[in-house]
Scaffold this active site. Structure first.
Site, mmCIF file in Angstrom:
data_model
loop_
_atom_site.group_PDB
_atom_site.id
_atom_site.type_symbol
_atom_site.label_atom_id
_atom_site.label_comp_id
_atom_site.label_asym_id
_atom_site.label_seq_id
_atom_site.Cartn_x
_atom_site.Cartn_y
_atom_site.Cartn_z
ATOM 1 N N ASP A 73 0.835 -1.203 0.000
ATOM 2 C CA ASP A 73 0.000 0.000 0.000
ATOM 3 C C ASP A 73 0.869 1.253 0.000
ATOM 4 O O ASP A 73 1.966 1.251 0.564
ATOM 5 C CB ASP A 73 -0.909 -0.030 1.238
ATOM 6 C CG ASP A 73 -2.107 0.891 1.079
ATOM 7 O OD1 ASP A 73 -2.340 1.396 -0.034
ATOM 8 O OD2 ASP A 73 -2.807 1.106 2.092
ATOM 9 N N GLY A 81 -0.100 5.497 -4.352
ATOM 10 C CA GLY A 81 -0.714 6.791 -4.669
ATOM 11 C C GLY A 81 -0.087 7.914 -3.858
ATOM 12 O O GLY A 81 0.241 8.984 -4.399
ATOM 13 N N ARG A 106 -0.566 9.180 -10.421
ATOM 14 C CA ARG A 106 -0.673 7.937 -9.641
ATOM 15 C C ARG A 106 0.008 6.752 -10.333
ATOM 16 O O ARG A 106 0.604 5.901 -9.686
ATOM 17 C CB ARG A 106 -2.160 7.587 -9.390
ATOM 18 C CG ARG A 106 -2.830 8.450 -8.346
ATOM 19 C CD ARG A 106 -4.270 7.998 -8.111
ATOM 20 N NE ARG A 106 -4.349 6.703 -7.455
ATOM 21 C CZ ARG A 106 -4.249 6.525 -6.132
ATOM 22 N NH1 ARG A 106 -4.086 7.551 -5.331
ATOM 23 N NH2 ARG A 106 -4.338 5.319 -5.629
ATOM 24 N N HIS A 160 2.428 3.436 -9.186
ATOM 25 C CA HIS A 160 2.235 2.001 -9.439
ATOM 26 C C HIS A 160 3.457 1.402 -10.151
ATOM 27 O O HIS A 160 3.849 0.278 -9.889
ATOM 28 C CB HIS A 160 0.962 1.776 -10.253
ATOM 29 C CG HIS A 160 -0.292 2.176 -9.517
ATOM 30 N ND1 HIS A 160 -0.503 1.845 -8.199
ATOM 31 C CD2 HIS A 160 -1.386 2.887 -9.904
ATOM 32 C CE1 HIS A 160 -1.679 2.330 -7.809
ATOM 33 N NE2 HIS A 160 -2.226 2.973 -8.823
ATOM 34 N N ARG A 172 -12.012 1.345 -8.555
ATOM 35 C CA ARG A 172 -11.250 2.570 -8.822
ATOM 36 C C ARG A 172 -11.651 3.125 -10.192
ATOM 37 O O ARG A 172 -12.366 2.484 -10.940
ATOM 38 C CB ARG A 172 -9.756 2.286 -8.752
ATOM 39 C CG ARG A 172 -9.334 1.922 -7.335
ATOM 40 C CD ARG A 172 -7.846 2.015 -7.133
ATOM 41 N NE ARG A 172 -7.522 1.748 -5.736
ATOM 42 C CZ ARG A 172 -6.314 1.850 -5.207
ATOM 43 N NH1 ARG A 172 -5.307 2.238 -5.969
ATOM 44 N NH2 ARG A 172 -6.109 1.594 -3.939
ATOM 45 N N LEU A 216 11.441 -20.530 -4.695
ATOM 46 C CA LEU A 216 10.534 -19.570 -4.058
ATOM 47 C C LEU A 216 9.135 -19.771 -4.631
ATOM 48 O O LEU A 216 8.963 -19.801 -5.852
ATOM 49 C CB LEU A 216 10.984 -18.123 -4.326
ATOM 50 C CG LEU A 216 9.968 -17.036 -3.938
ATOM 51 C CD1 LEU A 216 9.775 -16.974 -2.423
ATOM 52 C CD2 LEU A 216 10.412 -15.660 -4.458
ATOM 53 N N ARG A 265 -4.700 -2.427 9.049
ATOM 54 C CA ARG A 265 -5.843 -3.324 8.840
ATOM 55 C C ARG A 265 -5.469 -4.359 7.781
ATOM 56 O O ARG A 265 -4.502 -4.191 7.046
ATOM 57 C CB ARG A 265 -7.088 -2.530 8.430
ATOM 58 C CG ARG A 265 -6.878 -1.548 7.312
ATOM 59 C CD ARG A 265 -8.168 -0.811 6.918
ATOM 60 N NE ARG A 265 -7.877 0.130 5.860
ATOM 61 C CZ ARG A 265 -7.541 1.419 6.057
ATOM 62 N NH1 ARG A 265 -7.504 1.916 7.283
ATOM 63 N NH2 ARG A 265 -7.248 2.201 5.036
ATOM 64 N N GLU A 294 1.679 -13.448 12.354
ATOM 65 C CA GLU A 294 2.198 -12.248 13.000
ATOM 66 C C GLU A 294 1.937 -11.084 12.046
ATOM 67 O O GLU A 294 2.110 -11.212 10.831
ATOM 68 C CB GLU A 294 3.712 -12.381 13.248
ATOM 69 C CG GLU A 294 4.077 -13.456 14.246
ATOM 70 C CD GLU A 294 3.563 -13.140 15.649
ATOM 71 O OE1 GLU A 294 3.508 -11.959 16.018
ATOM 72 O OE2 GLU A 294 3.208 -14.109 16.364
HETATM 73 C C1 IPE Z 1 -1.415 0.217 -3.567
HETATM 74 O O1 IPE Z 1 -1.276 1.581 -3.548
HETATM 75 C C2 IPE Z 1 -1.535 -0.308 -4.977
HETATM 76 C C3 IPE Z 1 -2.774 -1.013 -5.287
HETATM 77 C C4 IPE Z 1 -3.846 -1.049 -4.551
HETATM 78 C C5 IPE Z 1 -2.814 -1.710 -6.560
HETATM 79 P P1 IPE Z 1 -2.517 2.557 -3.517
HETATM 80 O O2 IPE Z 1 -2.914 2.874 -4.920
HETATM 81 O O3 IPE Z 1 -3.602 1.999 -2.665
HETATM 82 O O4 IPE Z 1 -1.871 3.849 -2.844
HETATM 83 P P2 IPE Z 1 -2.531 4.893 -1.841
HETATM 84 O O5 IPE Z 1 -3.229 4.140 -0.750
HETATM 85 O O6 IPE Z 1 -3.474 5.737 -2.652
HETATM 86 O O7 IPE Z 1 -1.358 5.679 -1.336
HETATM 87 MG MG MG Z 2 -4.190 2.284 -0.697
#
Ligand code: IPE
Ligand code: MG
Length: 225
Positions: free
Chosen positions: A2, A5, A15, A19, A53, A113, A176, A189
């Protein structure tokens, strides 16, 4: 994984640049896993909810997935990586589904792996689907209700045959699970890191393993047992 963005925003970039940087972090992390002898690595790359999205961002994400599969699978294969994909793969375009099926087939003999990408994955949908399958088997007379135990139910999940995760790392400061491996994470964990995913590097991977080594895992037993 995460924070793509927020990473892009912090760098005054679109954005999609976040990615792309996130895909680089995936490459680094796979290398780290191999170097440390980690046998199983599962990356939550695209959730069932991510389809909601904007169409542009979904296109960017699926485009990156397509490019990643095209450019990486051969290399992963030669490094001894076995690829698996969990999630509702049929929701992706046909050419991507073909890539996914081929990548699994072509790397099925590898053991160094076990790399699993969760794509269009949601744990509640996974569990509901398994419950539906169990109900159907019972209705067909192929399964008795009293035989549905944890092991049998686990075999109906996408992760059938895979070990439960020992450690789950979430980046970007959110604390979360967001519908990730809910059944399988019963005794995992959890580690929440403030680092944004595109900045996740070998030092964070090594740090997470060191932190894991300090945790005392009891699986519900009394201390000292
Ligand atoms: C994670 O980064 C990438 C994916 C969900 C594919 P986000 O796109 O959720 O980035 P934030 O949460 O907006 O920073
Ligand atoms: Mg996110």
């Amino acid at each position: 994984m995460d924070g793509n963005g927020r990473w892009a925003k912090a760098h005054h970039l679109p954005r999609v640049a976040g990615h792309r940087a996130g895909a680089q972090a995936v490459r680094r992390t796979v290398e780290s896993a191999i170097r440390h002898g980690v046998g199983w690595l599962t990356l939550y790359a695209f959730s069932s909810e991510n389809w909601r999205r904007s169409p542009g961002e979904v296109l960017d994400l699926t485009g990156l997935l397509r490019a990643y599969l095209r450019s990486e699978v051969r290399e992963l294969r030669s490094q001894g990586v076995r690829l698996r994909f969990i999630g509702e793969r049929s929701r992706f375009d046909g050419d991507i589904v073909t890539h996914l099926d081929e990548a699994e087939r072509e790397t099925a003999g590898n053991t160094r792996l076990n790399l699993t990408l969760a794509l269009s994955y949601g744990a509640r949908a996974e569990i509901a689907t398994a419950a539906r399958t169990a109900a159907r088997l019972v209705a067909e007379g192929a399964l008795r209700p009293e035989d549905i135990d944890e092991s049998c139910f686990g075999d109906l999940l996408f992760t059938a045959g895979m070990p439960d995760p020992d450690l789950i790392i979430r980046t970007s400061g959110e604390q979360r699970l967001s519908n990730f491996l809910l059944w399988q994470s019963a005794y995992a964990e959890l580690l929440f890191l403030d680092v944004l995913w595109p900045d996740f590097g070998p030092e964070h991977f090594a740090g997470a393993l060191a932190e894991f080594a300090h945790r005392e895992r009891r699986f519900g037993a009394r201390p000292g047992d």
